[in-house]
Design an enzyme around this catalytic site. Structure first.
Site, PDB file in Angstrom:
ATOM      1  N   HIS A  78      -9.419  20.317 -25.956  1.00 42.32           N
ATOM      2  CA  HIS A  78      -9.038  19.034 -25.085  1.00 42.32           C
ATOM      3  C   HIS A  78      -9.478  17.789 -25.680  1.00 42.32           C
ATOM      4  O   HIS A  78      -9.393  16.807 -24.894  1.00 42.32           O
ATOM      5  CB  HIS A  78      -8.672  19.614 -23.711  1.00 42.32           C
ATOM      6  CG  HIS A  78      -7.726  20.826 -23.606  1.00 42.32           C
ATOM      7  ND1 HIS A  78      -7.822  21.181 -22.351  1.00 42.32           N
ATOM      8  CD2 HIS A  78      -6.622  21.270 -24.120  1.00 42.32           C
ATOM      9  CE1 HIS A  78      -6.757  22.203 -22.276  1.00 42.32           C
ATOM     10  NE2 HIS A  78      -6.278  22.135 -23.473  1.00 42.32           N
ATOM     11  N   SER A 115      -9.585  28.967 -15.233  1.00 40.78           N
ATOM     12  CA  SER A 115      -8.379  29.534 -14.319  1.00 40.78           C
ATOM     13  C   SER A 115      -7.467  30.259 -15.361  1.00 40.78           C
ATOM     14  O   SER A 115      -6.796  31.195 -14.968  1.00 40.78           O
ATOM     15  CB  SER A 115      -7.471  28.553 -13.536  1.00 40.78           C
ATOM     16  OG  SER A 115      -7.141  27.400 -14.369  1.00 40.78           O
TER      17      SER A 115
HETATM   18  C1  BJW Z   1     -16.422  28.240 -11.567  1.00 45.50           C
HETATM   19  C2  BJW Z   1     -17.404  27.482 -10.801  1.00 45.50           C
HETATM   20  C3  BJW Z   1     -18.714  27.929 -11.186  1.00 45.50           C
HETATM   21  C4  BJW Z   1     -15.286  27.304 -10.190  1.00 45.50           C
HETATM   22  N1  BJW Z   1     -18.928  28.653 -12.302  1.00 45.50           N
HETATM   23  N2  BJW Z   1     -16.652  29.084 -12.718  1.00 45.50           N
HETATM   24  C5  BJW Z   1       3.529  27.891 -21.763  1.00 45.50           C
HETATM   25  C6  BJW Z   1       3.708  28.252 -20.738  1.00 45.50           C
HETATM   26  C7  BJW Z   1       3.731  27.258 -19.503  1.00 45.50           C
HETATM   27  C8  BJW Z   1       3.134  26.138 -19.665  1.00 45.50           C
HETATM   28  C9  BJW Z   1       3.171  25.612 -20.856  1.00 45.50           C
HETATM   29  C10 BJW Z   1       3.239  26.538 -21.954  1.00 45.50           C
HETATM   30  N3  BJW Z   1       2.933  25.871 -23.265  1.00 45.50           N
HETATM   31  C11 BJW Z   1       2.676  24.413 -22.637  1.00 45.50           C
HETATM   32  C12 BJW Z   1       2.840  24.481 -21.431  1.00 45.50           C
HETATM   33  C13 BJW Z   1       2.434  23.059 -20.771  1.00 45.50           C
HETATM   34  C14 BJW Z   1       1.258  22.959 -20.450  1.00 45.50           C
HETATM   35  C15 BJW Z   1       0.605  23.783 -19.503  1.00 45.50           C
HETATM   36  O1  BJW Z   1      -0.230  24.509 -20.006  1.00 45.50           O
HETATM   37  N4  BJW Z   1       0.908  23.857 -18.140  1.00 45.50           N
HETATM   38  C16 BJW Z   1       0.421  24.756 -17.340  1.00 45.50           C
HETATM   39  C17 BJW Z   1      -0.491  24.052 -16.307  1.00 45.50           C
HETATM   40  C18 BJW Z   1       1.354  25.530 -16.535  1.00 45.50           C
HETATM   41  N5  BJW Z   1       0.274  22.665 -21.766  1.00 45.50           N
HETATM   42  C19 BJW Z   1       0.364  21.498 -22.180  1.00 45.50           C
HETATM   43  O2  BJW Z   1       1.110  20.552 -22.072  1.00 45.50           O
HETATM   44  C20 BJW Z   1      -0.524  21.385 -23.552  1.00 45.50           C
HETATM   45  N6  BJW Z   1       0.138  21.191 -24.558  1.00 45.50           N
HETATM   46  C21 BJW Z   1       0.945  21.671 -25.283  1.00 45.50           C
HETATM   47  O3  BJW Z   1       1.441  22.729 -24.883  1.00 45.50           O
HETATM   48  O4  BJW Z   1       1.667  21.335 -26.241  1.00 45.50           O
HETATM   49  C22 BJW Z   1       2.618  21.822 -26.974  1.00 45.50           C
HETATM   50  C23 BJW Z   1       4.039  21.396 -26.489  1.00 45.50           C
HETATM   51  C24 BJW Z   1       4.290  19.823 -26.589  1.00 45.50           C
HETATM   52  C25 BJW Z   1       5.383  19.399 -25.889  1.00 45.50           C
HETATM   53  C26 BJW Z   1       6.467  20.548 -25.133  1.00 45.50           C
HETATM   54  C27 BJW Z   1       5.972  21.866 -24.858  1.00 45.50           C
HETATM   55  C28 BJW Z   1       4.775  22.320 -25.651  1.00 45.50           C
HETATM   56  C29 BJW Z   1      -1.608  20.500 -23.055  1.00 45.50           C
HETATM   57  C30 BJW Z   1      -2.531  20.790 -22.106  1.00 45.50           C
HETATM   58  C31 BJW Z   1      -3.684  19.666 -21.839  1.00 45.50           C
HETATM   59  C32 BJW Z   1      -4.439  19.797 -20.497  1.00 45.50           C
HETATM   60  N7  BJW Z   1      -5.258  18.678 -20.473  1.00 45.50           N
HETATM   61  C33 BJW Z   1      -6.158  18.791 -19.377  1.00 45.50           C
HETATM   62  C34 BJW Z   1      -6.624  17.292 -19.110  1.00 45.50           C
HETATM   63  C35 BJW Z   1      -7.583  17.069 -20.281  1.00 45.50           C
HETATM   64  C36 BJW Z   1      -8.170  15.794 -20.188  1.00 45.50           C
HETATM   65  C37 BJW Z   1      -8.913  15.469 -18.901  1.00 45.50           C
HETATM   66  O5  BJW Z   1      -9.951  16.107 -18.522  1.00 45.50           O
HETATM   67  O6  BJW Z   1      -8.751  14.377 -18.161  1.00 45.50           O
HETATM   68  O7  BJW Z   1      -7.144  19.687 -19.746  1.00 45.50           O
HETATM   69  S1  BJW Z   1      -5.458  19.494 -17.842  1.00 45.50           S
HETATM   70  C38 BJW Z   1      -6.898  20.141 -17.521  1.00 45.50           C
HETATM   71  O8  BJW Z   1      -6.757  21.648 -17.212  1.00 45.50           O
HETATM   72  C39 BJW Z   1      -7.939  20.256 -18.514  1.00 45.50           C
HETATM   73  C40 BJW Z   1      -8.423  21.503 -18.579  1.00 45.50           C
HETATM   74  O9  BJW Z   1      -9.244  21.552 -19.873  1.00 45.50           O
HETATM   75  C41 BJW Z   1      -7.469  22.337 -18.401  1.00 45.50           C
HETATM   76  C42 BJW Z   1      -7.985  23.771 -17.879  1.00 45.50           C
HETATM   77  O10 BJW Z   1      -8.339  23.720 -16.827  1.00 45.50           O
HETATM   78  P1  BJW Z   1      -9.551  24.896 -16.593  1.00 45.50           P
HETATM   79  O11 BJW Z   1     -10.836  24.366 -17.247  1.00 45.50           O
HETATM   80  O12 BJW Z   1      -9.333  26.018 -16.553  1.00 45.50           O
HETATM   81  O13 BJW Z   1      -9.874  24.271 -15.035  1.00 45.50           O
HETATM   82  P2  BJW Z   1      -9.347  24.784 -13.554  1.00 45.50           P
HETATM   83  O14 BJW Z   1      -9.663  23.967 -12.496  1.00 45.50           O
HETATM   84  O15 BJW Z   1      -7.881  25.240 -13.837  1.00 45.50           O
HETATM   85  O16 BJW Z   1     -10.192  26.248 -13.222  1.00 45.50           O
HETATM   86  C43 BJW Z   1     -11.694  26.160 -13.018  1.00 45.50           C
HETATM   87  C44 BJW Z   1     -12.104  27.682 -12.981  1.00 45.50           C
HETATM   88  O17 BJW Z   1     -13.564  27.393 -12.585  1.00 45.50           O
HETATM   89  C45 BJW Z   1     -11.704  28.275 -11.434  1.00 45.50           C
HETATM   90  O18 BJW Z   1     -11.309  29.522 -11.974  1.00 45.50           O
HETATM   91  C46 BJW Z   1     -13.057  28.516 -10.812  1.00 45.50           C
HETATM   92  O19 BJW Z   1     -12.850  29.636 -10.034  1.00 45.50           O
HETATM   93  C47 BJW Z   1     -14.198  28.510 -11.627  1.00 45.50           C
HETATM   94  N8  BJW Z   1     -15.351  27.867 -11.093  1.00 45.50           N
HETATM   95  N9  BJW Z   1     -17.057  27.062  -9.967  1.00 45.50           N
HETATM   96  C48 BJW Z   1     -18.133  29.262 -13.116  1.00 45.50           C
HETATM   97  N10 BJW Z   1     -19.828  27.181 -10.485  1.00 45.50           N
END
Ligand code: BJW
Length: 245
Positions: free
Chosen positions: A108, A182
């Site tokens: 990302h 997640s």
């Molecule tokens: C601990 C802890 C401790 C707590 N120790 N653990 C297919 C199906 C459905 C939707 C889509 C799909 N394909 C695409 C989509 C749309 C979308 C998407 O996925 N949406 C879903 C949310 C439904 N995806 C996109 O738009 C992506 N692009 C794409 O697919 O392009 C092709 C396309 C284009 C046009 C049309 C269609 C397709 C791009 C996704 C970009 C994500 N960007 C972000 C922001 C980045 C910049 C920033 O940081 O500001 O990335 S969003 C955010 O989520 C960030 C993260 O990298 C990402 C993942 O989150 P992560 O890291 O998993 O965090 P959390 O908070 O979710 O989880 C934290 C975990 O930690 C939890 O489990 C806790 O329990 C745990 N935890 N304390 C260890 N101490």
């Protein structure tokens, strides 16, 4: 993980939680007070570039003030214990690199780089952010458009070269250690299902059950900074025992 030659470590925001950085979807997470469509989408940036730029300036400052935690450091140590370790991270904070990992794929992007918002290609995406306190979006020196953080927002494609490398690493690895995600954001999470389909071993570290837990071979419930160092210390002790006897 004893016989592993090639390991992928796949990380999310929970990896950096113990460094004081918020996750996204936990109750106290980033999205609790900041709507993703306003701060992490091209439309949000077009509507209000100054607000988005300032938000990232503030987060970049927090990320620079944070330090790699014991989990990051343990993952960096894996570089010395195993022949081939690749970190595939969704995080933009640069903490794996600062901990010392040699091979890090940033799915990302990075908060520490900026690029032309029109992708004019005149401004390399590898440009380091020049001024930490910059309050207004800089202009692209080539086409005059606004610049923006080199991160991947919703609806945007992941960087093709990084994605292709990640797919290859998943295909050739022996095991995947999944820490602090997640698993809801695609296409990043699909890498874990690819790994599962190819019968790679999956080990998950997370304090909470996730979508990934259902396909993991082993789920280690707990925080990254506590569980990962124990895991790596066990690997190191087993290697020493093997060498001794
Ligand atoms: C601990 C802890 C401790 C707590 N120790 N653990 C297919 C199906 C459905 C939707 C889509 C799909 N394909 C695409 C989509 C749309 C979308 C998407 O996925 N949406 C879903 C949310 C439904 N995806 C996109 O738009 C992506 N692009 C794409 O697919 O392009 C092709 C396309 C284009 C046009 C049309 C269609 C397709 C791009 C996704 C970009 C994500 N960007 C972000 C922001 C980045 C910049 C920033 O940081 O500001 O990335 S969003 C955010 O989520 C960030 C993260 O990298 C990402 C993942 O989150 P992560 O890291 O998993 O965090 P959390 O908070 O979710 O989880 C934290 C975990 O930690 C939890 O489990 C806790 O329990 C745990 N935890 N304390 C260890 N101490």
């Amino acid at each position: 993980m004893l016989d592993v030659q090639r390991l992928v470590v796949f990380t999310g925001a929970g990896m950096s939680k113990d460094s004081g950085l918020d996750t996204f979807r936990d109750a106290d997470g980033v999205w609790a007070n900041n709507a993703p469509q306003d701060y992490a989408s091209p439309e949000g940036f077009r509507r209000n570039p100054r607000t988005v730029w300032q938000w990232y300036t503030q987060r970049r400052r927090q990320m620079l003030e944070a330090n790699p935690n014991a989990g990051h450091r343990a993952i960096a140590k894996l570089d010395t214990l195993l022949p081939h370790v690749t970190v595939i991270t969704q995080n933009i904070d640069g903490l794996h690199q600062r901990a010392g990992n040699q091979r890090v794929l940033e799915l990302h992007g990075s908060v520490h780089r900026y690029k032309c918002s029109k992708n004019c290609r005149g401004l390399p995406t590898l440009t380091p952010v020049p001024e930490l306190t910059q309050e207004e979006p800089l202009l692209c020196p080539y086409c005059g458009a606004l610049t923006r953080p080199d991160v991947v927002w919703f609806g945007e494609m992941l960087p093709a070269d990084v994605w292709e490398s990640a797919v290859v690493e998943i295909a050739v690895c022996d095991a995947v250690l999944v820490v602090g995600t997640s698993g809801v954001v695609e296409p990043a999470a699909s890498l874990l299902w690819r790994a599962k389909n190819r019968r790679k071993s999956l080990v998950e570290v997370n304090p909470e059950p996730t979508l990934v837990s259902s396909i993991a071979d082993v789920v280690l419930q707990g925080k990254a900074a506590e569980v990962v160092p124990t895991l790596v210390a066990t690997l190191e002790a087993n290697q020493a025992e093997d060498r001794g006897g």
